[in-house]
Structures are given as C-alpha cells and as structure tokens.
Design a protein around this motif. Structure first.
Motif, PDB file in Angstrom:
ATOM      1  N   ASN A   1      -1.911   4.492  -6.870  1.00  0.00           N
ATOM      2  CA  ASN A   1      -0.868   3.619  -6.350  1.00  0.00           C
ATOM      3  C   ASN A   1      -0.442   2.723  -7.504  1.00  0.00           C
ATOM      4  N   GLN A   2       0.780   2.896  -7.960  1.00  0.00           N
ATOM      5  CA  GLN A   2       1.209   2.151  -9.153  1.00  0.00           C
ATOM      6  C   GLN A   2       1.160   0.649  -8.919  1.00  0.00           C
ATOM      7  N   VAL A   3       1.360   0.214  -7.665  1.00  0.00           N
ATOM      8  CA  VAL A   3       1.341  -1.235  -7.398  1.00  0.00           C
ATOM      9  C   VAL A   3      -0.093  -1.772  -7.514  1.00  0.00           C
ATOM     10  N   LEU A   4      -1.047  -0.990  -7.054  1.00  0.00           N
ATOM     11  CA  LEU A   4      -2.454  -1.396  -7.195  1.00  0.00           C
ATOM     12  C   LEU A   4      -2.836  -1.461  -8.683  1.00  0.00           C
ATOM     13  N   GLU A   5      -2.333  -0.503  -9.461  1.00  0.00           N
ATOM     14  CA  GLU A   5      -2.640  -0.501 -10.902  1.00  0.00           C
ATOM     15  C   GLU A   5      -2.043  -1.724 -11.602  1.00  0.00           C
ATOM     16  N   LEU A   6      -0.926  -2.220 -11.081  1.00  0.00           N
ATOM     17  CA  LEU A   6      -0.337  -3.461 -11.617  1.00  0.00           C
ATOM     18  C   LEU A   6      -1.152  -4.666 -11.166  1.00  0.00           C
ATOM     19  N   ALA A   7      -1.584  -4.599  -9.899  1.00  0.00           N
ATOM     20  CA  ALA A   7      -2.286  -5.739  -9.299  1.00  0.00           C
ATOM     21  C   ALA A   7      -3.633  -6.016  -9.963  1.00  0.00           C
ATOM     22  N   LYS A   8      -4.333  -4.944 -10.349  1.00  0.00           N
ATOM     23  CA  LYS A   8      -5.692  -5.120 -10.891  1.00  0.00           C
ATOM     24  C   LYS A   8      -5.717  -6.034 -12.115  1.00  0.00           C
ATOM     25  N   PRO A   9      -4.945  -5.735 -13.184  1.00  0.00           N
ATOM     26  CA  PRO A   9      -5.023  -6.632 -14.353  1.00  0.00           C
ATOM     27  C   PRO A   9      -4.492  -8.033 -14.069  1.00  0.00           C
ATOM     28  N   ILE A  10      -3.538  -8.146 -13.153  1.00  0.00           N
ATOM     29  CA  ILE A  10      -2.990  -9.482 -12.842  1.00  0.00           C
ATOM     30  C   ILE A  10      -4.060 -10.316 -12.134  1.00  0.00           C
ATOM     31  N   ALA A  11      -4.735  -9.700 -11.154  1.00  0.00           N
ATOM     32  CA  ALA A  11      -5.793 -10.397 -10.421  1.00  0.00           C
ATOM     33  C   ALA A  11      -6.914 -10.804 -11.380  1.00  0.00           C
TER      34      ALA A  11
ATOM     35  N   PRO B   1       0.813  -1.227   0.000  1.00  0.00           N
ATOM     36  CA  PRO B   1       0.000   0.000   0.000  1.00  0.00           C
ATOM     37  C   PRO B   1       0.848   1.279   0.000  1.00  0.00           C
ATOM     38  N   LEU B   2       0.198   2.323  -0.424  1.00  0.00           N
ATOM     39  CA  LEU B   2       0.806   3.655  -0.432  1.00  0.00           C
ATOM     40  C   LEU B   2       0.085   4.451   0.646  1.00  0.00           C
ATOM     41  N   HIS B   3       0.812   5.299   1.357  1.00  0.00           N
ATOM     42  CA  HIS B   3       0.117   6.114   2.359  1.00  0.00           C
ATOM     43  C   HIS B   3      -0.790   7.114   1.648  1.00  0.00           C
ATOM     44  N   VAL B   4      -1.887   7.452   2.317  1.00  0.00           N
ATOM     45  CA  VAL B   4      -2.901   8.306   1.699  1.00  0.00           C
ATOM     46  C   VAL B   4      -2.321   9.659   1.244  1.00  0.00           C
ATOM     47  N   SER B   5      -1.319  10.175   1.957  1.00  0.00           N
ATOM     48  CA  SER B   5      -0.742  11.465   1.562  1.00  0.00           C
ATOM     49  C   SER B   5       0.012  11.331   0.236  1.00  0.00           C
ATOM     50  N   ARG B   6       0.738  10.211   0.076  1.00  0.00           N
ATOM     51  CA  ARG B   6       1.463   9.958  -1.175  1.00  0.00           C
ATOM     52  C   ARG B   6       0.466   9.675  -2.301  1.00  0.00           C
ATOM     53  N   LEU B   7      -0.627   9.027  -1.941  1.00  0.00           N
ATOM     54  CA  LEU B   7      -1.660   8.702  -2.920  1.00  0.00           C
ATOM     55  C   LEU B   7      -2.291   9.993  -3.459  1.00  0.00           C
ATOM     56  N   ARG B   8      -2.485  10.931  -2.571  1.00  0.00           N
ATOM     57  CA  ARG B   8      -3.074  12.209  -2.964  1.00  0.00           C
ATOM     58  C   ARG B   8      -2.135  12.952  -3.918  1.00  0.00           C
ATOM     59  N   GLU B   9      -0.864  12.883  -3.589  1.00  0.00           N
ATOM     60  CA  GLU B   9       0.157  13.564  -4.379  1.00  0.00           C
ATOM     61  C   GLU B   9       0.253  12.959  -5.794  1.00  0.00           C
ATOM     62  N   ARG B  10       0.297  11.604  -5.849  1.00  0.00           N
ATOM     63  CA  ARG B  10       0.533  10.914  -7.121  1.00  0.00           C
ATOM     64  C   ARG B  10      -0.768  10.635  -7.875  1.00  0.00           C
ATOM     65  N   GLY B  11      -1.847  10.508  -7.130  1.00  0.00           N
ATOM     66  CA  GLY B  11      -3.142  10.266  -7.764  1.00  0.00           C
ATOM     67  C   GLY B  11      -3.467   8.798  -7.925  1.00  0.00           C
TER      68      GLY B  11
ATOM     69  N   LEU C   1      -3.851  -4.920   3.717  1.00  0.00           N
ATOM     70  CA  LEU C   1      -2.660  -4.288   4.290  1.00  0.00           C
ATOM     71  C   LEU C   1      -2.776  -2.782   4.092  1.00  0.00           C
ATOM     72  N   ARG C   2      -2.603  -2.044   5.189  1.00  0.00           N
ATOM     73  CA  ARG C   2      -2.729  -0.575   5.116  1.00  0.00           C
ATOM     74  C   ARG C   2      -1.436   0.065   5.579  1.00  0.00           C
ATOM     75  N   ARG C   3      -1.274   1.305   5.187  1.00  0.00           N
ATOM     76  CA  ARG C   3      -0.100   2.057   5.622  1.00  0.00           C
ATOM     77  C   ARG C   3      -0.557   3.024   6.694  1.00  0.00           C
ATOM     78  N   SER C   4       0.063   2.970   7.859  1.00  0.00           N
ATOM     79  CA  SER C   4      -0.417   3.814   8.956  1.00  0.00           C
ATOM     80  C   SER C   4       0.243   5.186   8.957  1.00  0.00           C
ATOM     81  N   ARG C   5       1.390   5.292   8.335  1.00  0.00           N
ATOM     82  CA  ARG C   5       2.025   6.606   8.294  1.00  0.00           C
ATOM     83  C   ARG C   5       2.886   6.705   7.036  1.00  0.00           C
ATOM     84  N   ALA C   6       3.139   7.939   6.647  1.00  0.00           N
ATOM     85  CA  ALA C   6       3.994   8.154   5.478  1.00  0.00           C
ATOM     86  C   ALA C   6       5.433   7.921   5.908  1.00  0.00           C
TER      87      ALA C   6
END
Ligand SMILES: [Zn+2]
Ligand SMILES: [Zn+2]
Length: 267
Positions: free
Chosen positions: A167-177, A155-165, A189-194
């Motif tokens: 999560n590149q790993v989630l975008e990879l995971a979706k088509p693979i799944a 996971p990416l922390h929500v602050s980084r997610l806001r910045e980047r728009g 799995l969550r990220r509790s802090r940046a």
C-alpha cells in the motif's frame, strides 16, 4: 504533548476558525535515516530519479528538479484545494463543511511530482516513495501542524494489496510516523470491499462507489485526534468518506495530510 488539543474540542463548529493551525508540535529536524543509509551514500552516490543528475540533501533528487516541484500555495486553508488567490475558504467548503478539521497538502499534483508518484504507486519504485516521504517530512517540519495521536493511512483493499504488493500510502506513512515519533494507526481504518478506481467518475458516482467501503474494527482503541494520510488528494471524496467513518467511530478530530492536492476540475 496534548495541550495543543485543548480549546478546539476537535469538532467542526460553524464560525470557529478550527483550521487555524496551532503551535508547532513536530520536531524541527527529525531523523530521516540512520547509519546504513549514510554508509550507502558514501559507497553509492545519490542520483536524481528524474534527470540522473547528482542528488542533493541526502536524497535521490537534484536541486533543480526539487525546485520544479509546485508548492501548493495559495490553497484553501480548510481542504487544501489549490487556489489562484488566497481566500479564507474555497467554494466547496463554503457549500459543504468537510468532515475533517483541516487538510494539509504541501505540493500540487503536477509535473514532475506526478512522475515520482506514478513510479512509486504503479511501478513498485520504493526509492521514489522514500524521496516523496522525505519531501513531506521536510515540509511538515516547516509547518505549524498539530501533533496527532496517530497517523492513519488510507487503507487499500486486500485484493488490491495482493495485486500491487504494497500500500503506497502505508509506505509513505511509516517514515513520517518514525521521523516524528507518532504512532502509526494502520489497523484503525479498514477497507471492507474493493472499489473501482475513482478517476473518471463524476462526484455522485464517486460517493456511491465509496459508500460502506471503510470501517473501524470493533473494540479497536480510538485515538482522540488522528492525521489521516493519503498520497494524492484529488476531489477529496475518499478522505471525506474516511474522515466520516473515523468520526462516527468516536475520533474527535481528523486532520488530513496528503503529499499533493490536484487542482479543481469540473465535478
Ligand atoms: Zn533532477
Ligand atoms: Zn476548501
């Protein structure tokens, strides 16, 4: 579908070859795209994202550039660290048993794959992400990987997610799944802090940087076997920490799937 789990207990026991891959459980020819993609292909010819030549095999990558991608062989069978010669384990896995059962990273993080990855990760180029996911799907189909109960992206922390728009790993995971019909466990799995970027930190600082950075939400259903997905595995500190957190929450077996593994460097 769960027969492949039998017999390994999902745990890392010293002296047991748990990293030996079990029989194929993934379909050989997964469906990567549907009719809208096929229609677009007729209207817009595919172009290689790296050199501009004609794309091949229904993707934006030409035959020549695909051939230039470095496959990660030989590598440590346990942690996928690139090796110069085949060996049963790398030095680091001998010193410290990883908290994951096995790691699979089909490519080495070298030129020109690094160009596609940085376009995908830092420049919002989702077409590059689609090419990378397709490459991973194709490699996974050729491998004897165990089928997990869920694919869990780092996971990416929500602050980084806001910045980047995104999560590149989630975008990879979706088509693979989707391609393999495996549930996506994006909420497990969550990220509790940046955290500060891991690059440039020494081994001890990397570990300190990630301490308590991940958690599994209370009452979240716990699958027995997950594939933890990352884009690039560098020293492996991040996936080790994620695997530890997942194991502590009750996941019996964590495999790591990463697009690419970086070569060893001084720690
Ligand atoms: Zn090309
Ligand atoms: Zn290793």
């Amino acid at each position: 579908m769960r027969n492949f789990l039998r017999g390994n207990g999902g745990t890392a026991r010293p002296g047991v070859s748990i990293w030996r891959r079990e029989p194929v459980n993934l379909p050989r020819s997964p469906k990567v795209d549907g009719w809208p993609a096929r229609l677009l292909r007729i209207v817009l010819p595919l172009r290689c994202l790296l050199c501009g030549d004609r794309g091949s095999r229904a993707r934006d990558l030409c035959v020549g550039c695909e051939r230039d991608l470095a496959l990660n062989t030989p590598c440590c069978p346990r942690c996928a660290l690139p090796l110069e010669a085949p060996a049963p384990l790398c030095g680091e896995c001998i010193d410290r048993t990883p908290p994951f059962a096995t790691a699979w990273a089909p490519f080495r993080y070298e030129h020109p794959l690094d160009l596609l990855e940085s376009r995908f990760k830092f420049r919002g180029d989702l077409a590059a992400g689609r090419v990378l996911a397709a490459l991973m799907i194709e490699r996974a189909s050729d491998e004897r990987l165990s089928r997990p109960d869920a694919i869990v992206p780092v996971p990416l922390h929500v602050s980084r997610l806001r910045e980047r728009g995104y999560n590149q790993v989630l975008e990879l995971a979706k088509p693979i799944a989707r391609a393999f019909g495996i549930p996506l466990g994006a909420g497990l799995l969550r990220r509790s802090r940046a955290t500060v970027a891991q690059s440039g930190l020494d081994a001890a600082s990397r570990r300190r940087n990630l301490r308590d950075a991940f958690f599994v939400p209370e009452k979240h259903p716990i699958p027995a076997h997950v594939a933890l997905l990352d884009d690039v595995m560098t020293t492996g500190t991040t996936v080790r920490e994620c695997a530890r957190v997942l194991r502590r929450a009750g996941v019996q077996r964590v495999d790591v799937w990463a697009l690419a593994r970086a070569p060893a460097r001084r720690r």
